[in-house]
Motif scaffolding. Sequence first.
Motif, PDB file in Angstrom:
ATOM      1  N   HIS A 141       0.849  -1.203   0.000  1.00  0.00           N
ATOM      2  CA  HIS A 141       0.000   0.000   0.000  1.00  0.00           C
ATOM      3  C   HIS A 141       0.880   1.247   0.000  1.00  0.00           C
ATOM      4  CE1 HIS A 141      -3.644   2.366   0.915  1.00  0.00           C
ATOM      5  NE2 HIS A 141      -2.788   3.163   1.529  1.00  0.00           N
ATOM      6  N   ARG A 142       0.586   2.155  -0.933  1.00  0.00           N
ATOM      7  CA  ARG A 142       1.248   3.460  -0.990  1.00  0.00           C
ATOM      8  C   ARG A 142       0.190   4.532  -1.144  1.00  0.00           C
ATOM      9  NH1 ARG A 142       6.585   3.735  -4.719  1.00  0.00           N
ATOM     10  NH2 ARG A 142       5.668   5.818  -4.968  1.00  0.00           N
ATOM     11  N   GLU A 143       0.125   5.372  -0.160  1.00  0.00           N
ATOM     12  CA  GLU A 143      -0.918   6.394  -0.134  1.00  0.00           C
ATOM     13  C   GLU A 143      -0.828   7.319  -1.346  1.00  0.00           C
ATOM     14  OE1 GLU A 143      -4.405   7.543   1.486  1.00  0.00           O
ATOM     15  OE2 GLU A 143      -3.089   5.992   2.318  1.00  0.00           O
ATOM     16  N   ASP A 144       0.397   7.590  -1.812  1.00  0.00           N
ATOM     17  CA  ASP A 144       0.548   8.520  -2.929  1.00  0.00           C
ATOM     18  C   ASP A 144      -0.026   7.966  -4.227  1.00  0.00           C
ATOM     19  OD1 ASP A 144       2.682   6.611  -2.796  1.00  0.00           O
ATOM     20  OD2 ASP A 144       3.773   7.767  -4.291  1.00  0.00           O
ATOM     21  N   LEU A 145      -0.135   6.620  -4.337  1.00  0.00           N
ATOM     22  CA  LEU A 145      -0.671   6.033  -5.558  1.00  0.00           C
ATOM     23  C   LEU A 145      -2.193   6.134  -5.633  1.00  0.00           C
ATOM     24  CD1 LEU A 145       1.463   2.756  -5.838  1.00  0.00           C
ATOM     25  CD2 LEU A 145       1.839   4.951  -6.980  1.00  0.00           C
ATOM     26  N   CYS A 146      -2.842   6.259  -4.484  1.00  0.00           N
ATOM     27  CA  CYS A 146      -4.310   6.266  -4.473  1.00  0.00           C
ATOM     28  C   CYS A 146      -4.861   7.357  -5.379  1.00  0.00           C
ATOM     29  CB  CYS A 146      -4.818   6.460  -3.047  1.00  0.00           C
ATOM     30  SG  CYS A 146      -4.281   5.184  -1.889  1.00  0.00           S
ATOM     31  N   THR A 147      -4.278   8.548  -5.298  1.00  0.00           N
ATOM     32  CA  THR A 147      -4.718   9.664  -6.142  1.00  0.00           C
ATOM     33  C   THR A 147      -4.068   9.627  -7.513  1.00  0.00           C
ATOM     34  OG1 THR A 147      -5.071  11.038  -4.180  1.00  0.00           O
ATOM     35  CG2 THR A 147      -4.851  12.169  -6.301  1.00  0.00           C
ATOM     36  N   ALA A 148      -2.776   9.274  -7.546  1.00  0.00           N
ATOM     37  CA  ALA A 148      -2.022   9.351  -8.799  1.00  0.00           C
ATOM     38  C   ALA A 148      -2.539   8.390  -9.855  1.00  0.00           C
ATOM     39  CB  ALA A 148      -0.541   9.097  -8.532  1.00  0.00           C
ATOM     40  N   ILE A 149      -2.847   7.142  -9.471  1.00  0.00           N
ATOM     41  CA  ILE A 149      -3.298   6.159 -10.460  1.00  0.00           C
ATOM     42  C   ILE A 149      -4.650   5.550 -10.104  1.00  0.00           C
ATOM     43  CG2 ILE A 149      -0.928   5.598 -11.106  1.00  0.00           C
ATOM     44  CD1 ILE A 149      -1.194   2.993  -9.526  1.00  0.00           C
ATOM     45  N   GLY A 150      -5.248   6.024  -8.989  1.00  0.00           N
ATOM     46  CA  GLY A 150      -6.571   5.535  -8.611  1.00  0.00           C
ATOM     47  C   GLY A 150      -6.573   4.155  -7.995  1.00  0.00           C
ATOM     48  N   SER A 151      -5.421   3.674  -7.579  1.00  0.00           N
ATOM     49  CA  SER A 151      -5.303   2.361  -6.955  1.00  0.00           C
ATOM     50  C   SER A 151      -4.089   2.402  -6.051  1.00  0.00           C
ATOM     51  CB  SER A 151      -5.162   1.260  -8.017  1.00  0.00           C
ATOM     52  OG  SER A 151      -5.176  -0.016  -7.441  1.00  0.00           O
ATOM     53  N   CYS A 152      -4.203   1.841  -4.841  1.00  0.00           N
ATOM     54  CA  CYS A 152      -3.187   2.100  -3.814  1.00  0.00           C
ATOM     55  C   CYS A 152      -2.137   1.004  -3.666  1.00  0.00           C
ATOM     56  CB  CYS A 152      -3.870   2.296  -2.460  1.00  0.00           C
ATOM     57  SG  CYS A 152      -5.184   3.541  -2.455  1.00  0.00           S
ATOM     58  N   SER A 153      -2.497  -0.243  -3.879  1.00  0.00           N
ATOM     59  CA  SER A 153      -1.646  -1.367  -3.466  1.00  0.00           C
ATOM     60  C   SER A 153      -0.797  -1.904  -4.614  1.00  0.00           C
ATOM     61  CB  SER A 153      -2.511  -2.482  -2.871  1.00  0.00           C
ATOM     62  OG  SER A 153      -3.193  -2.023  -1.731  1.00  0.00           O
ATOM     63  N   HIS A 154       0.107  -1.071  -5.108  1.00  0.00           N
ATOM     64  CA  HIS A 154       0.976  -1.486  -6.212  1.00  0.00           C
ATOM     65  C   HIS A 154       2.442  -1.131  -5.959  1.00  0.00           C
ATOM     66  CE1 HIS A 154      -2.404  -2.670  -8.692  1.00  0.00           C
ATOM     67  NE2 HIS A 154      -2.996  -1.519  -8.412  1.00  0.00           N
ATOM     68  N   GLY A 155       2.791  -0.830  -4.718  1.00  0.00           N
ATOM     69  CA  GLY A 155       4.165  -0.506  -4.403  1.00  0.00           C
ATOM     70  C   GLY A 155       5.008  -1.757  -4.212  1.00  0.00           C
ATOM     71  N   PHE A 156       6.306  -1.633  -4.421  1.00  0.00           N
ATOM     72  CA  PHE A 156       7.217  -2.729  -4.113  1.00  0.00           C
ATOM     73  C   PHE A 156       8.427  -2.186  -3.374  1.00  0.00           C
ATOM     74  CE2 PHE A 156       8.589  -1.344  -8.367  1.00  0.00           C
ATOM     75  CZ  PHE A 156       9.968  -1.253  -8.235  1.00  0.00           C
ATOM     76  N   LEU A 157       9.017  -3.041  -2.578  1.00  0.00           N
ATOM     77  CA  LEU A 157      10.184  -2.700  -1.784  1.00  0.00           C
ATOM     78  C   LEU A 157      10.971  -3.978  -1.587  1.00  0.00           C
ATOM     79  CD1 LEU A 157      10.454  -0.419   1.303  1.00  0.00           C
ATOM     80  CD2 LEU A 157      11.258  -2.760   1.484  1.00  0.00           C
ATOM     81  N   GLY A 158      12.271  -3.913  -1.794  1.00  0.00           N
ATOM     82  CA  GLY A 158      13.087  -5.110  -1.644  1.00  0.00           C
ATOM     83  C   GLY A 158      14.482  -4.781  -1.158  1.00  0.00           C
ATOM     84  N   ALA A 159      15.132  -5.788  -0.584  1.00  0.00           N
ATOM     85  CA  ALA A 159      16.493  -5.639  -0.101  1.00  0.00           C
ATOM     86  C   ALA A 159      17.469  -5.624  -1.274  1.00  0.00           C
ATOM     87  CB  ALA A 159      16.832  -6.777   0.854  1.00  0.00           C
ATOM     88  N   VAL A 160      18.600  -4.997  -1.058  1.00  0.00           N
ATOM     89  CA  VAL A 160      19.652  -4.968  -2.075  1.00  0.00           C
ATOM     90  C   VAL A 160      20.649  -6.075  -1.774  1.00  0.00           C
ATOM     91  CG1 VAL A 160      19.363  -2.485  -2.348  1.00  0.00           C
ATOM     92  CG2 VAL A 160      21.154  -3.353  -0.840  1.00  0.00           C
TER      93      VAL A 160
END
Length: 589
Positions: free
Chosen positions: A309-328
């Motif tokens: 979930h990324r709050e900034d995506l809710c308005t930007a693309i109309g859908s919130c749960s498309h973020g990714f995060l991973g270790a290097v």
Amino acid sequence: MRGPPRLLAAAILASSVASAAVSDPHPGVRLVNNGSTAMVVADLCAPGLSVRATRYSERNKTASGWAQSVDAEVAINADFFDFPGWSFVVGRARGAGEDWPADKQLKEVRSYWQFGVRQAGLVPNAASEPGFLITEIVGGHNILIENGAGKGPLYDGDAVLQGAHRRTAVGISADRRYLYLFVSNTPLNGDGIVWNMVTHQGEAAAPPIAWATNMDGGGSSQLYVKGLGSVISSTRPVNNHLGIFAKGTGTSWHCNRAPEGWLDSVDASAVVGWARDVDVPASAIDVHVYWGGPALSGAPASVLPANRHREDLCTAIGSCSHGFLGAVPLSLLDGQPHAVHGYGIDDAGLDNRELSGSPQTLQALAAVPDGVRRHVTDPDSYAAWQFDDFWQRLPLTDAQVEALPTGTPLPQTPTLVQADDGSPEVYVLDGDALRHVPAPSVMSAWRFAFDQVEPRSAAELAALDKGPPWRASPVLVRRGEGAVYLIDTEAEPLGAPPSGGSGGGPPVSGQGGSSSTSRLRSQGDESSCSLHPRPSRGGEGVPWLALAAALWLRPRRPPRARRPALAELVAVICEHAARLRRTVARSKR
């Protein structure tokens, strides 16, 4: 000589640019027509737009006759066939989900066009089997444009492209969204086909043509558009056709849009971004992150779900749960620049796309972690724990490694246990201590599998001491090319010993550091306390050993909130030792 035909094509193009008419006769259909050449550009993502090819039973018709029989808005002639026999076609053929008889198709191994559920495109080699859920197939012939570049003047060496003839050609955009149907009433060679197609594509304000093939031409070339009739006409019946339904409403069966998203940043802590497949906006897709080079370069890759979930995506693309995060990968934290590429993985498995903002550059230096180093005793143990130098080893110097406190060696193999009373907790059995694995993500980071977990009696596990929680992920270091160590949580610090006690003895002190870490030694007086027996004087050392053993080996109590620190245990021993010395002293008087 090929000079004159190319000059002829150029002259034709020069006249066509000024006079071409552009119209939109049906939803999702654009027509560019200059009278002698014409091209339809069909948007495969327009509502209700789909492609149709000829069934075997529908063959031997003009383009207009076949289109009217199946109610198509657009139709062209397609593959080469046996004229005037009308019994077979040169390439593959399938219409409305029905394959042509095996002996009536595939006379030449060339390219073919296929269309199906969320699929549209050219298969360069007809020996390759069609994809899953492909319903429409027509054979292509010579490839004219490949990956956006014309293949002329030689093409595949076929003489059919060196002479000038009436022509039909099919093309598609790189994102497989736009289909191009080109027909010429003017004789053209291969270069002339490409020149006219590219010109008409620009006039239509359409994306560049990525792939195109030559189809049957000469007297077979014809283009029909419903409401306009035969734009490029021929009275010759042909064996198969490629048509377009453009109804304006309904499903866009062949539409497959590439994933979208951004590779936002990468640093020592994480790689961050977002991605989604616009064809299935409510679903999460995977992102492949390549470390050190692009896809297909041999660079190692991470597979990350874009479901955060990324709050900034809710308005930007109309859908919130498309973020990714991973270790290097820890091995890349060496202060050198490393290219990092991210790709959104198409839900249909057809059009994986590099994310905007990719590639990024990772350039960071590893910080020395807290903890103790535990020796990984040999290669068999390294393999049993499924360690990986690229992902898990920090590039520390030998001096940094040697400065880390030394802990006990790592167990030879991981042992995972769980109580048999239904408790959900999973533990690593670390020596004689239980260490809780706090989350499934920790299981995954350590490559532990739940089918490795051994059931043990609840009473057996309750009798064991509880160590610190198992670390979130493995961190390795190496000294030169030799020993490998795991950085682990330090054992519980030894608490400061109590001052005094019920026996009135003095506080315990250590040398060379605090009482919690120094080894206790005899101070040479009767009031001091040592875990190392002094030389026996008339058996005085024996009660020391017996007392220490009795206290250490006494039956364990049920698990307590905290195991007594070593200093506290020493204090108890000292207290009993002092009482024993006083008793012995009185008995000698």
